[in-house]
Design a protein around this motif. Structure first.
Motif, PDB file in Angstrom:
ATOM      1  N   VAL A   1      -4.610 -10.585 -59.439  1.00  0.00           N
ATOM      2  CA  VAL A   1      -5.687 -10.279 -58.511  1.00  0.00           C
ATOM      3  C   VAL A   1      -6.275  -8.899 -58.804  1.00  0.00           C
ATOM      4  CG1 VAL A   1      -4.345  -9.135 -56.710  1.00  0.00           C
ATOM      5  CG2 VAL A   1      -6.323 -10.529 -56.089  1.00  0.00           C
ATOM      6  N   THR A   2      -7.558  -8.745 -58.488  1.00  0.00           N
ATOM      7  CA  THR A   2      -8.248  -7.482 -58.769  1.00  0.00           C
ATOM      8  C   THR A   2      -8.224  -6.530 -57.574  1.00  0.00           C
ATOM      9  OG1 THR A   2     -10.337  -8.489 -58.080  1.00  0.00           O
ATOM     10  CG2 THR A   2      -9.794  -8.565 -60.430  1.00  0.00           C
ATOM     11  N   LEU A   3      -7.509  -6.885 -56.503  1.00  0.00           N
ATOM     12  CA  LEU A   3      -7.365  -5.971 -55.385  1.00  0.00           C
ATOM     13  C   LEU A   3      -6.537  -4.759 -55.803  1.00  0.00           C
ATOM     14  CD1 LEU A   3      -6.549  -8.517 -52.531  1.00  0.00           C
ATOM     15  CD2 LEU A   3      -8.739  -7.431 -52.974  1.00  0.00           C
TER      16      LEU A   3
ATOM     17  N   MET B   1      -8.450  -3.635 -50.626  1.00  0.00           N
ATOM     18  CA  MET B   1      -9.534  -3.740 -51.593  1.00  0.00           C
ATOM     19  C   MET B   1      -9.771  -2.403 -52.281  1.00  0.00           C
ATOM     20  SD  MET B   1     -12.316  -6.226 -49.735  1.00  0.00           S
ATOM     21  CE  MET B   1     -12.791  -4.961 -48.560  1.00  0.00           C
ATOM     22  N   LYS B   2     -10.317  -2.478 -53.475  1.00  0.00           N
ATOM     23  CA  LYS B   2     -10.666  -1.260 -54.190  1.00  0.00           C
ATOM     24  C   LYS B   2     -11.858  -0.590 -53.524  1.00  0.00           C
ATOM     25  CE  LYS B   2      -8.908  -2.769 -58.666  1.00  0.00           C
ATOM     26  NZ  LYS B   2      -9.250  -3.083 -60.078  1.00  0.00           N
ATOM     27  N   PRO B   3     -11.961   0.726 -53.634  1.00  0.00           N
ATOM     28  CA  PRO B   3     -13.110   1.422 -53.018  1.00  0.00           C
ATOM     29  C   PRO B   3     -14.429   0.875 -53.547  1.00  0.00           C
ATOM     30  CG  PRO B   3     -11.436   2.996 -53.735  1.00  0.00           C
ATOM     31  CD  PRO B   3     -11.030   1.668 -54.292  1.00  0.00           C
ATOM     32  N   GLY B   4     -15.352   0.634 -52.632  1.00  0.00           N
ATOM     33  CA  GLY B   4     -16.686   0.177 -53.011  1.00  0.00           C
ATOM     34  C   GLY B   4     -16.813  -1.317 -53.228  1.00  0.00           C
ATOM     35  N   VAL B   5     -15.707  -2.060 -53.194  1.00  0.00           N
ATOM     36  CA  VAL B   5     -15.752  -3.508 -53.396  1.00  0.00           C
ATOM     37  C   VAL B   5     -15.987  -4.201 -52.059  1.00  0.00           C
ATOM     38  CG1 VAL B   5     -14.453  -5.534 -54.144  1.00  0.00           C
ATOM     39  CG2 VAL B   5     -14.241  -3.389 -55.398  1.00  0.00           C
ATOM     40  N   VAL B   6     -16.980  -5.088 -52.011  1.00  0.00           N
ATOM     41  CA  VAL B   6     -17.281  -5.814 -50.773  1.00  0.00           C
ATOM     42  C   VAL B   6     -16.413  -7.053 -50.692  1.00  0.00           C
ATOM     43  CG1 VAL B   6     -19.639  -4.937 -50.651  1.00  0.00           C
ATOM     44  CG2 VAL B   6     -19.180  -7.041 -51.890  1.00  0.00           C
TER      45      VAL B   6
ATOM     46  N   ARG C   1     -17.227 -10.214 -52.936  1.00  0.00           N
ATOM     47  CA  ARG C   1     -16.767 -10.183 -54.330  1.00  0.00           C
ATOM     48  C   ARG C   1     -15.279 -10.471 -54.412  1.00  0.00           C
ATOM     49  NH1 ARG C   1     -16.895  -4.832 -58.285  1.00  0.00           N
ATOM     50  NH2 ARG C   1     -15.616  -5.745 -59.972  1.00  0.00           N
ATOM     51  N   ALA C   2     -14.496  -9.879 -53.501  1.00  0.00           N
ATOM     52  CA  ALA C   2     -13.060 -10.139 -53.497  1.00  0.00           C
ATOM     53  C   ALA C   2     -12.773 -11.615 -53.238  1.00  0.00           C
ATOM     54  CB  ALA C   2     -12.377  -9.268 -52.444  1.00  0.00           C
ATOM     55  N   GLU C   3     -13.519 -12.231 -52.321  1.00  0.00           N
ATOM     56  CA  GLU C   3     -13.319 -13.645 -52.021  1.00  0.00           C
ATOM     57  C   GLU C   3     -13.657 -14.520 -53.214  1.00  0.00           C
ATOM     58  OE1 GLU C   3     -15.642 -14.360 -48.566  1.00  0.00           O
ATOM     59  OE2 GLU C   3     -14.067 -13.727 -47.162  1.00  0.00           O
ATOM     60  N   ALA C   4     -14.725 -14.184 -53.941  1.00  0.00           N
ATOM     61  CA  ALA C   4     -15.107 -14.972 -55.115  1.00  0.00           C
ATOM     62  C   ALA C   4     -14.013 -14.916 -56.180  1.00  0.00           C
ATOM     63  CB  ALA C   4     -16.434 -14.453 -55.670  1.00  0.00           C
TER      64      ALA C   4
END
Length: 896
Positions: free
Chosen positions: A161-163, A299-304, A307-310
């Protein structure tokens, strides 16, 4: 700057400067009198000097202007004048302050709850970046949300995951032993990176190790500040010490800060208790069959979130990551169906179950505040009429309309601020009294409910609103001709002619009060009717009756000490064999998931020779005699017996709903048929049919149930044991059961001990609580509105005193006078009722989700509440009407 300093100096030396100014004026007067002394006598010279110098008061004001703050001086005079008026009329002051304090206090109390639960930021760094990861699937029945994941899926997601971080947790019970009496603690099994994800460091010690070092912490624990202080006596050397949890030694590596709070929330159930201890877990050997982990991400800073859901959605639809067919509390996560991942803010997730209720209560209490302000505005309007002479004289002497309006608004500000001050005290008292009464799962963030600066700012805003409502209505009345100069010399006529414009205004205000009160009362009436319907539903068992009440005592056997089913069976059998012979116990048994409990074990099932049912079924494990102890009727076949042991043929008893839906030939057709509780499970022979039970709550549909003998079950869920006894002496029976449990397992803590009556009552605690709160608001509004209609009628009788006297002099009887006053009151009440009914039809729809067996436009609630309010209002109007019949016609005419 010099001017400002001079004016500030005047504030501290006012008396001295006033004396100097008086001396200077006297000096000028004497000098002028001496210059005129040659032409006239001494007294005449001094009088002529005063005339030539001018009005001394005017001169003093002009001389003070460069030294003072005129606006502040005027405001101070108006405040002193307002306080004098309040002291002069204590009845008005008490009524107005009590009304405003009640409205502002209740409004502030509910706002403090709503803000503390819904809007106060979570006590973690960057809380807006914390999310709960869930999933949804579109099925034939609609969109289904799954809140939990299988450990196998979590591990795969965590690696890809990119979180910033992705942690997991599961709510469990832990048993602390070795330090006096055994304790049952609320615990969380968490992934090693749980505290890193939250961004929280322990106040003592450290967080769990992560990465390659995580296995070194498998035997560690982190405890809360509360447990550290209560169970470990705030031992400063606790870090590094060994404690016994669930029979195994664990090393305490950290103590959390005093302000730390993480209260897990279970959808559709509510907020669980604060966790006392945190245990690291990596869930090794998981096969992906069960989904029980909640995923917490940062979530990473600035990530909405979109985008995380996608990114998460792409991962969970990868068959190499997501476990197919995992069983979650909501049902089976269907394989082969596209799954959409959702990232829900942690605060939004935790408050979703109570958001609607709190907003409704905030709206309802705002109605109470509005009604209170309207009532005080009505009192002010009546008071303004009584002060007509005073205000008319002021206008005639040169006071402008702006000056009079300023004075009236200042009076309103003083009144509102005093009411707000009392309201804060009332709000603090209400919170202190009410919070302990809140049901266990009703509110997720009780620690955030405090009266702080933000709540005080809201209270100040409420007082500002009340100022506008209370002060503007009388101020706008100044535009009427009644306050013109023409009435300055004839102000006394107001006592006999009345003020029709003021009466119309007051009538409108009272009608508005009645309308808003009716909306609140109808809402409360709907909840009361709904609650009555809910509590009249039969749970399917006899919690109490002629044979006594049902007492339950629940324990949870530690998994590591009771890994073998045979040991669990031996423990349960030894305790059950002894409690059956306790004094006062008429029958006893056990179950692993009792009705109205925290745990309801359910899943899919199969019936031999039929398509797989679409319904999930409850799968409780019970001992012989359970149905007798609970008072559940046996409709067909037989009950379990002691012969249905582990080595005996596998049997089952199904509920009436299963028998009727899948065996149309009658209940007897189900006997002898075979069912199984999983795809790979053994076939069980149906030996009986019992009545349906509402296992999860009175407001839930009847669940299909497949009961199996406890002694024939080898799964892990039989570690949860609830002993059930029907007895006429529940207190002594509960103590006897606890003693037998301690005798069988000395270090086993008792998780709970309740009667089934108490369990049923606890299940309806949330609807009972919200009903009581709304009823409180509605009764408060009714009291205020009743005072309003009483005041209007009493004022009308006073204003029409001469008319009533004339009528009685001409032969009118007492009943005619009563009819005259009540007819006026009925017109006002009818107008308010019509407005209120129209508003209620639209506004009560927001209560739809809180109603059981009742529609938002329930005719019974609308009719009963409306008639009750009309009766109360007419009773309030009857008192001044009755008083009007005692008016002496001669005295009334003579007074005119």
């Amino acid at each position: 700057m010099a001017t400002l300093l001079r004016r500030l100096l005047f504030l501290f030396r006012r008396d001295q400067l006033d004396r100097d100014l008086d001396d200077e004026l006297r000096f000028h007067e004497e000098m002028k009198a001496q210059s005129l002394a040659d032409d006239v006598s001494g007294d005449e010279a001094r009088a002529a000097a005063r005339r030539r110098i001018g009005n001394p008061l005017r001169l003093r004001e002009q001389a003070r202007e460069p030294w003072t703050f005129p606006t502040i001086e005027t405001l101070a005079r108006d405040v002193r004048h307002a306080l004098r008026l309040m002291r002069r009329d204590p009845a008005f002051t008490f009524t107005a302050l009590a009304t405003l304090a009640l409205g502002i206090g209740l409004d502030t109390a509910i706002f403090s709850v709503a803000y503390g639960v819904l809007w106060r930021p979570l006590p973690y760094p960057d809380p807006d970046r914390l999310v709960i990861v869930a999933s949804t699937q579109r099925t034939e029945g609609g969109v289904k949300t799954f809140w939990t994941w299988a450990p196998l899926t979590y591990e795969a997601l965590r690696r890809r995951v990119t979180l910033d971080h992705l942690a997991a947790y599961d709510s469990i019970d832990a048993q602390l032993t070795g330090r006096g009496d055994p304790l049952q603690l609320h615990a969380l099994a968490v992934s090693p990176n749980f505290f890193v994800t939250l961004g929280v460091d322990p106040a003592r010690g450290r967080a769990f190790l992560t990465g390659a070092a995580a296995p070194d912490d498998d035997g560690s624990a982190i405890v809360s500040d509360r447990v550290w202080r209560t169970s470990f006596e705030a031992d400063p050397a606790i870090v590094g010490r060994s404690i016994t949890i669930d029979g195994l030694p664990r090393t305490v590596v950290g103590v959390l800060p005093p302000g730390f709070s993480f209260r897990p929330v279970i959808p559709r159930l509510g907020a669980l208790a604060e966790a006392d201890v945190f245990l690291p877990d990596r869930w090794p050997g998981d096969t992906g069959r069960n989904a029980f982990l909640f995923l917490l991400g940062r979530m990473k800073p600035g990530v909405v979130r979109e985008r995380a859901e996608a990114e998460l959605t792409a991962l969970v639809n990868d068959s190499s990551i997501a476990a197919a067919g995992a069983l979650a509390p909501e049902g089976v996560i269907a394989p082969g169906v596209r799954t959409r991942a959702r990232a829900i803010g942690l605060q939004e997730y935790g408050t979703e179950s109570v958001r609607r209720l709190l907003l409704i209560l905030l709206g309802a209490v705002s109605f109470v505040l509005l009604i209170a302000c309207v009532n005080v505005a009505n009192l002010q309007a009546a008071r303004l009429t009584a002060r007509r002479g005073e205000l008319s004289v002021r206008i005639a002497l040169g006071a402008g309309g702006r000056r009079i309006v300023g004075q009236l608004l200042t009076e309103a500000v003083v009144l509102s601020l005093l009411g707000a001050s009392l309201g804060v005290v009332l709000a603090q008292l209400a919170i202190h009294v009410a919070l302990p009464l809140v049901p266990q799962f009703a509110l997720p963030r009780l620690g955030g409910i405090v009266i702080d600066a933000r709540v005080m700012a809201f209270c100040l805003a409420s007082s500002l609103v009340s100022t506008l409502l209370v002060g503007l209505v009388p101020a706008l009345r100044l535009s009427g001709v009644a306050f013109g100069e023409r009435l300055a010399l004839h102000a006394g006529e107001a006592r006999t002619t009345g003020d029709r414009q003021s009466e119309r205004l007051r009538t409108l205000l009272v009608a508005a009060q009645i309308a808003m009160t009716l909306v609140l009362l109808i809402g409360a009436g709907l909840l009361i009717h709904s609650f009555v319907r809910l509590t009249s539903v039969s749970p399917g068992f006899e919690a109490s009756g002629r044979d006594g009440v049902v007492q339950t005592v629940k324990v949870t056997l530690p998994e590591r000490l009771y890994e073998e089913p045979a040991r669990i069976h031996a423990f349960a059998r030894s305790v059950l064999d002894r409690i059956q012979y306790l004094p006062g116990v008429k029958s006893a048994s056990l179950i692993n998931s009792p009705p109205f409990g925290m745990m309801f074990i359910r899943g899919d099932f199969e019936i031999e020779g039929q398509p797989k049912p679409t319904l999930d079924a409850g799968k409780p494990k019970i001992a012989a005699g359970y149905f007798k102890a609970m008072g559940i009727p046996l409709l067909a076949g037989r009950d379990f017996t002691a012969q249905d042991a582990a080595e005996a043929p596998k049997v089952a008893i199904v509920s009436e709903r299963i028998a009727r839906e899948y065996f149309p030939g009658g209940l007897g057709e189900a006997l002898g048929r075979h069912v199984r509780l999983s795809d790979r499970g053994e076939w069980l022979t149906v030996v009986g049919v019992v009545a349906d039970v509402r296992q999860t709550g009175l407001d839930r549909d009847v669940q299909p149930m497949v009961y199996a003998p406890f002694q024939q079950e080898g799964g892990g869920f039989i570690r949860f044991v609830s002993f059930v006894a029907r007895t006429a002496t529940p207190g002594s029976a509960a103590e006897g059961i606890r003693a037998e449990i301690r005798r069988a397992a000395l270090d086993l803590p008792i998780e709970s001990s309740v009667t089934m009556d108490e369990a049923v009552a606890a299940s309806v605690a949330p609807p009972r609580f919200r009903t009581l709160v709304l009823v409180l608001f509605a009764m408060t509004a009714t009291l205020i509105a009743t005072c309003g209609i009483y005041g209007l009628m009493a004022y009308a009788v006073t204003q029409r005193r001469r008319e009533i006297g004339v009528r009685m002099a001409l032969g009118a009887e007492g009943r005619d006078v009563v009819r005259l006053v009540l007819t006026h009151a009925l017109r006002v009440v009818a107008a308010g009722v019509m407005l209120g009914l129209a508003g209620a039809v639209g506004m009560t729809r927001v209560l739809r989700t809180f109603l059981f067996g009742v529609t938002p436009t329930d005719p019974l609630a609308f009719t009963a509440v409306t008639l009750a309010l009309v009766a109360v209002c007419l009773t309030a109007a009857w008192i001044p009407a009755r008083r009007a019949t005692r008016i002496d016609p001669v005295a009334a005419l003579r007074a005119e």
